[in-house]
Design a protein around this motif. Structure first.
Motif, PDB file in Angstrom:
ATOM      1  N   GLN A   1       0.166   9.151 -15.826  1.00  0.00           N
ATOM      2  CA  GLN A   1      -0.842   9.803 -16.641  1.00  0.00           C
ATOM      3  C   GLN A   1      -1.439   8.946 -17.888  1.00  0.00           C
ATOM      4  O   GLN A   1      -1.534   9.898 -18.918  1.00  0.00           O
ATOM      5  N   CYS A   2      -1.530   8.015 -17.788  1.00  0.00           N
ATOM      6  CA  CYS A   2      -1.780   7.112 -18.937  1.00  0.00           C
ATOM      7  C   CYS A   2      -3.046   6.446 -18.813  1.00  0.00           C
ATOM      8  O   CYS A   2      -3.498   6.050 -17.723  1.00  0.00           O
ATOM      9  N   TYR A   3      -3.877   5.935 -19.847  1.00  0.00           N
ATOM     10  CA  TYR A   3      -4.832   4.811 -19.759  1.00  0.00           C
ATOM     11  C   TYR A   3      -4.010   3.542 -20.300  1.00  0.00           C
ATOM     12  O   TYR A   3      -3.563   3.625 -21.404  1.00  0.00           O
ATOM     13  N   ILE A   4      -4.208   2.637 -19.509  1.00  0.00           N
ATOM     14  CA  ILE A   4      -3.461   1.237 -19.584  1.00  0.00           C
ATOM     15  C   ILE A   4      -4.669   0.365 -19.712  1.00  0.00           C
ATOM     16  O   ILE A   4      -5.121  -0.153 -18.609  1.00  0.00           O
ATOM     17  N   ARG A   5      -5.007  -0.338 -20.996  1.00  0.00           N
ATOM     18  CA  ARG A   5      -6.257  -1.207 -21.019  1.00  0.00           C
ATOM     19  C   ARG A   5      -5.907  -2.448 -20.357  1.00  0.00           C
ATOM     20  O   ARG A   5      -6.819  -3.083 -20.069  1.00  0.00           O
ATOM     21  N   GLY A   6      -4.519  -2.772 -20.491  1.00  0.00           N
ATOM     22  CA  GLY A   6      -4.202  -3.925 -19.704  1.00  0.00           C
ATOM     23  C   GLY A   6      -3.546  -3.490 -18.265  1.00  0.00           C
ATOM     24  O   GLY A   6      -4.148  -3.073 -17.556  1.00  0.00           O
ATOM     25  N   GLY A   7      -2.192  -3.857 -18.381  1.00  0.00           N
ATOM     26  CA  GLY A   7      -1.469  -3.599 -16.906  1.00  0.00           C
ATOM     27  C   GLY A   7       0.037  -3.033 -17.278  1.00  0.00           C
ATOM     28  O   GLY A   7       0.361  -3.045 -18.225  1.00  0.00           O
ATOM     29  N   GLY A   8       0.680  -2.794 -16.032  1.00  0.00           N
ATOM     30  CA  GLY A   8       1.994  -2.637 -15.987  1.00  0.00           C
ATOM     31  C   GLY A   8       2.788  -3.786 -15.495  1.00  0.00           C
ATOM     32  O   GLY A   8       2.610  -4.178 -14.403  1.00  0.00           O
ATOM     33  N   TYR A   9       3.720  -4.404 -16.468  1.00  0.00           N
ATOM     34  CA  TYR A   9       4.591  -5.594 -15.787  1.00  0.00           C
ATOM     35  C   TYR A   9       5.887  -4.854 -15.785  1.00  0.00           C
ATOM     36  O   TYR A   9       6.417  -4.723 -16.741  1.00  0.00           O
TER      37      TYR A   9
ATOM     38  N   SER B   1     -12.869  -1.870  -8.101  1.00  0.00           N
ATOM     39  CA  SER B   1     -13.410  -3.116  -8.571  1.00  0.00           C
ATOM     40  C   SER B   1     -13.750  -4.025  -7.260  1.00  0.00           C
ATOM     41  O   SER B   1     -13.541  -3.491  -6.419  1.00  0.00           O
ATOM     42  N   ASP B   2     -13.944  -5.174  -7.652  1.00  0.00           N
ATOM     43  CA  ASP B   2     -14.555  -6.004  -6.435  1.00  0.00           C
ATOM     44  C   ASP B   2     -13.440  -6.929  -5.960  1.00  0.00           C
ATOM     45  O   ASP B   2     -13.984  -8.140  -5.203  1.00  0.00           O
ATOM     46  N   ASN B   3     -12.371  -6.777  -6.614  1.00  0.00           N
ATOM     47  CA  ASN B   3     -11.243  -7.948  -6.095  1.00  0.00           C
ATOM     48  C   ASN B   3     -10.333  -7.188  -4.793  1.00  0.00           C
ATOM     49  O   ASN B   3     -10.557  -6.369  -4.391  1.00  0.00           O
ATOM     50  N   SER B   4      -9.665  -8.475  -4.359  1.00  0.00           N
ATOM     51  CA  SER B   4      -8.626  -7.843  -3.491  1.00  0.00           C
ATOM     52  C   SER B   4      -7.471  -6.715  -3.940  1.00  0.00           C
ATOM     53  O   SER B   4      -7.066  -6.964  -4.861  1.00  0.00           O
TER      54      SER B   4
ATOM     55  N   ASN C   1      -3.513   6.298  -8.515  1.00  0.00           N
ATOM     56  CA  ASN C   1      -3.945   5.631  -9.557  1.00  0.00           C
ATOM     57  C   ASN C   1      -5.546   4.945  -9.406  1.00  0.00           C
ATOM     58  O   ASN C   1      -5.971   5.131  -8.183  1.00  0.00           O
ATOM     59  N   ILE C   2      -6.077   4.777 -10.534  1.00  0.00           N
ATOM     60  CA  ILE C   2      -7.439   4.261 -10.345  1.00  0.00           C
ATOM     61  C   ILE C   2      -7.131   2.758 -11.194  1.00  0.00           C
ATOM     62  O   ILE C   2      -6.881   2.787 -12.277  1.00  0.00           O
ATOM     63  N   PHE C   3      -7.414   1.714 -10.375  1.00  0.00           N
ATOM     64  CA  PHE C   3      -7.373   0.362 -11.073  1.00  0.00           C
ATOM     65  C   PHE C   3      -8.775  -0.267 -11.047  1.00  0.00           C
ATOM     66  O   PHE C   3      -9.627  -0.312  -9.968  1.00  0.00           O
ATOM     67  N   THR C   4      -8.846  -0.793 -12.023  1.00  0.00           N
ATOM     68  CA  THR C   4     -10.266  -1.307 -12.444  1.00  0.00           C
ATOM     69  C   THR C   4     -10.623  -2.578 -12.737  1.00  0.00           C
ATOM     70  O   THR C   4     -11.573  -3.120 -12.924  1.00  0.00           O
ATOM     71  N   GLY C   5      -9.314  -3.453 -12.471  1.00  0.00           N
ATOM     72  CA  GLY C   5      -9.593  -4.889 -12.403  1.00  0.00           C
ATOM     73  C   GLY C   5      -8.363  -5.607 -11.605  1.00  0.00           C
ATOM     74  O   GLY C   5      -8.081  -5.099 -10.618  1.00  0.00           O
ATOM     75  N   ARG C   6      -7.776  -6.759 -11.923  1.00  0.00           N
ATOM     76  CA  ARG C   6      -7.076  -7.309 -11.424  1.00  0.00           C
ATOM     77  C   ARG C   6      -6.071  -8.200 -12.341  1.00  0.00           C
ATOM     78  O   ARG C   6      -6.383  -8.248 -13.742  1.00  0.00           O
ATOM     79  N   TYR C   7      -4.988  -8.525 -11.658  1.00  0.00           N
ATOM     80  CA  TYR C   7      -4.006  -9.537 -12.377  1.00  0.00           C
ATOM     81  C   TYR C   7      -4.561 -10.800 -12.515  1.00  0.00           C
ATOM     82  O   TYR C   7      -4.354 -11.454 -11.421  1.00  0.00           O
ATOM     83  N   TYR C   8      -4.952 -11.163 -13.560  1.00  0.00           N
ATOM     84  CA  TYR C   8      -5.569 -12.618 -13.490  1.00  0.00           C
ATOM     85  C   TYR C   8      -6.654 -12.476 -12.568  1.00  0.00           C
ATOM     86  O   TYR C   8      -7.455 -11.993 -12.493  1.00  0.00           O
ATOM     87  N   TYR C   9      -6.462 -13.498 -11.891  1.00  0.00           N
ATOM     88  CA  TYR C   9      -7.500 -13.795 -10.849  1.00  0.00           C
ATOM     89  C   TYR C   9      -7.161 -13.353  -9.340  1.00  0.00           C
ATOM     90  O   TYR C   9      -7.602 -13.983  -8.362  1.00  0.00           O
ATOM     91  N   ASN C  10      -6.153 -12.406  -9.288  1.00  0.00           N
ATOM     92  CA  ASN C  10      -5.542 -12.054  -7.987  1.00  0.00           C
ATOM     93  C   ASN C  10      -5.878 -10.715  -7.892  1.00  0.00           C
ATOM     94  O   ASN C  10      -6.916 -10.401  -7.666  1.00  0.00           O
ATOM     95  N   CYS C  11      -4.819  -9.837  -7.614  1.00  0.00           N
ATOM     96  CA  CYS C  11      -5.144  -8.515  -6.961  1.00  0.00           C
ATOM     97  C   CYS C  11      -4.952  -7.468  -8.095  1.00  0.00           C
ATOM     98  O   CYS C  11      -4.033  -7.673  -9.116  1.00  0.00           O
ATOM     99  N   ALA C  12      -5.207  -6.258  -7.841  1.00  0.00           N
ATOM    100  CA  ALA C  12      -4.983  -5.145  -8.746  1.00  0.00           C
ATOM    101  C   ALA C  12      -3.713  -4.653  -8.533  1.00  0.00           C
ATOM    102  O   ALA C  12      -3.018  -4.178  -9.637  1.00  0.00           O
ATOM    103  N   ILE C  13      -3.155  -4.734  -7.477  1.00  0.00           N
ATOM    104  CA  ILE C  13      -1.688  -4.346  -7.147  1.00  0.00           C
ATOM    105  C   ILE C  13      -1.065  -5.721  -6.735  1.00  0.00           C
ATOM    106  O   ILE C  13      -0.975  -6.215  -5.450  1.00  0.00           O
ATOM    107  N   ASN C  14      -0.411  -6.592  -7.842  1.00  0.00           N
ATOM    108  CA  ASN C  14      -0.276  -7.778  -7.578  1.00  0.00           C
ATOM    109  C   ASN C  14       1.563  -8.098  -7.382  1.00  0.00           C
ATOM    110  O   ASN C  14       2.229  -7.581  -8.135  1.00  0.00           O
TER     111      ASN C  14
ATOM    112  N   THR D   1      -5.754  -1.156 -15.259  1.00  0.00           N
ATOM    113  CA  THR D   1      -6.519  -2.552 -14.890  1.00  0.00           C
ATOM    114  C   THR D   1      -5.940  -3.191 -13.767  1.00  0.00           C
ATOM    115  O   THR D   1      -6.201  -3.260 -12.806  1.00  0.00           O
ATOM    116  N   PHE D   2      -4.424  -3.022 -13.954  1.00  0.00           N
ATOM    117  CA  PHE D   2      -3.610  -3.572 -12.869  1.00  0.00           C
ATOM    118  C   PHE D   2      -2.027  -3.046 -12.748  1.00  0.00           C
ATOM    119  O   PHE D   2      -1.697  -2.627 -13.917  1.00  0.00           O
ATOM    120  N   VAL D   3      -1.328  -3.277 -11.557  1.00  0.00           N
ATOM    121  CA  VAL D   3       0.122  -3.108 -12.119  1.00  0.00           C
ATOM    122  C   VAL D   3       0.689  -4.632 -11.309  1.00  0.00           C
ATOM    123  O   VAL D   3       0.038  -4.882 -10.263  1.00  0.00           O
TER     124      VAL D   3
END
Length: 319
Positions: free
Chosen positions: A151-159, A213-216, A186-199, A173-175
């Motif tokens: 239940q967090c807002y993560i402006r970047g991602g989880g590493y 988002s529009d990525n893989s 979860n709701i993923f709004t982006g991607r890990y660099y130029y790859n996937c939202a769940i990378n 943004t991604f995990v």
């Protein structure tokens, strides 16, 4: 005789304001110490395992030299605070480090300008809970297990550095690199660099997420993938939203931040009980931890005929 309370109330409010700025550190034996800075609070924590640190609203800075080395629970008043807490939501300027010895710790209800680091010293730090927070990133060391981000807002991602854990009901943004873990709702709004939202997540249960988002959606191996929503066919029992603008699906999608509103619009409302952060009424929009806060108050300006001041205060608490 009725007594006017202008001076008394002003003095009382000023005293309350000053006290509200103090950080309360409660030790395992119930002793309470009031300090002015988060660095001071962490110094007490590191001498007394099992403390609870209560952070009032307002701004708190913390030095990167202040590493947590004992079990602690840090509780703010939320990062989208509503009600009459005059100091506003709890902001921590800096990073929080859970280092060796802090297994079983938790942080709840805080806005961080920086990151949460778990096991950043290369040591084993297990079973840390991050909940109701807004932060840049969560970084988990490669020896740590059982991290729960919920239940967090993560402006970047989880590493996660190839460790196991749970990543649930977050707007992120991604995990990245979570192995043998759970990635759900979860709701993923982006991607890990130029790859996937769940990378690069292997051997995970990936269920009922939204790839907004529009990525893989995903890269990884040996995962169980069911019931997710994306702009394509992904896993089993998927919801293919089609080539639509996500602004037509959500009320206000504007990235992984607390100004977003990822409730579904009426045309897609049927999916809100199937995918995303609100399934089961799980997501706490206000980021409120389970501490009381004022929602209504009535303070008369005069005492009654018997000299009593009849104050009425209604409080509520987060989930």
């Amino acid at each position: 005789m009725k007594k006017k309370l202008f001076i008394m109330c002003t003095a009382l409010m000023w005293t309350t304001f000053l006290m509200a700025q103090n950080i309360s550190v409660v030790t395992a034996n119930g002793a309470t110490t009031l300090v002015r800075t988060l660095d001071e609070a962490i110094a007490i924590v590191n001498e007394n395992p099992g403390c609870v640190v209560y952070l009032p609203g307002g701004g708190h800075s913390v030095s990167d030299d202040s590493k947590i080395t004992k079990k602690v629970t840090i509780i703010g008043i939320g990062h989208r605070m509503k009600g009459e807490n005059a100091d506003g939501f709890t902001t921590i300027s800096g990073n929080i480090f859970f280092n060796e010895g802090s297994t079983g710790s938790a942080i709840l209800g805080c806005y961080l300008t920086g990151n949460v680091y778990i096991g950043n010293d290369g040591k084993e730090v297990n079973d840390v809970l991050v909940r109701y927070c807004n932060m840049n990133d969560v970084h988990v060391g490669n020896l740590c297990k059982g991290t729960v981000v919920n239940q967090c807002y993560i402006r970047g991602g989880g590493y996660f550095n190839e460790t196991e854990g749970e990543f649930t009901h977050n707007i992120s943004t991604f995990v990245h690199n979570l192995d043998r873990g759970t990635i759900e709702y979860n709701i993923f709004t982006g991607r890990y660099y130029y790859n996937c939202a769940i990378n690069a997540c292997d051997d995970c249960s990936i269920h009922h997420n939204v790839i907004a988002s529009d990525n893989s959606p995903h890269s990884g191996n040996n995962c169980q993938i069911t019931g997710n929503m994306s702009k394509g066919d992904w896993g089993e029992d998927f919801i293919n939203i089609g080539n639509v603008d996500w602004n037509t699906v959500f009320v206000k999608p504007s990235g992984a931040n607390s100004t977003s509103d990822y409730h579904f619009k009426d045309a897609y409302k049927q999916y809100e009980s199937q995918v995303g952060v609100y399934v089961g009424n799980q997501f706490n929009d206000t980021g409120l931890p389970p501490v009381p806060y004022i929602v209504a108050k009535q303070i008369p300006m005069e005492t009654d005929a018997t000299g009593k001041l009849n104050i009425k205060i209604r409080v509520n608490a987060g989930q």
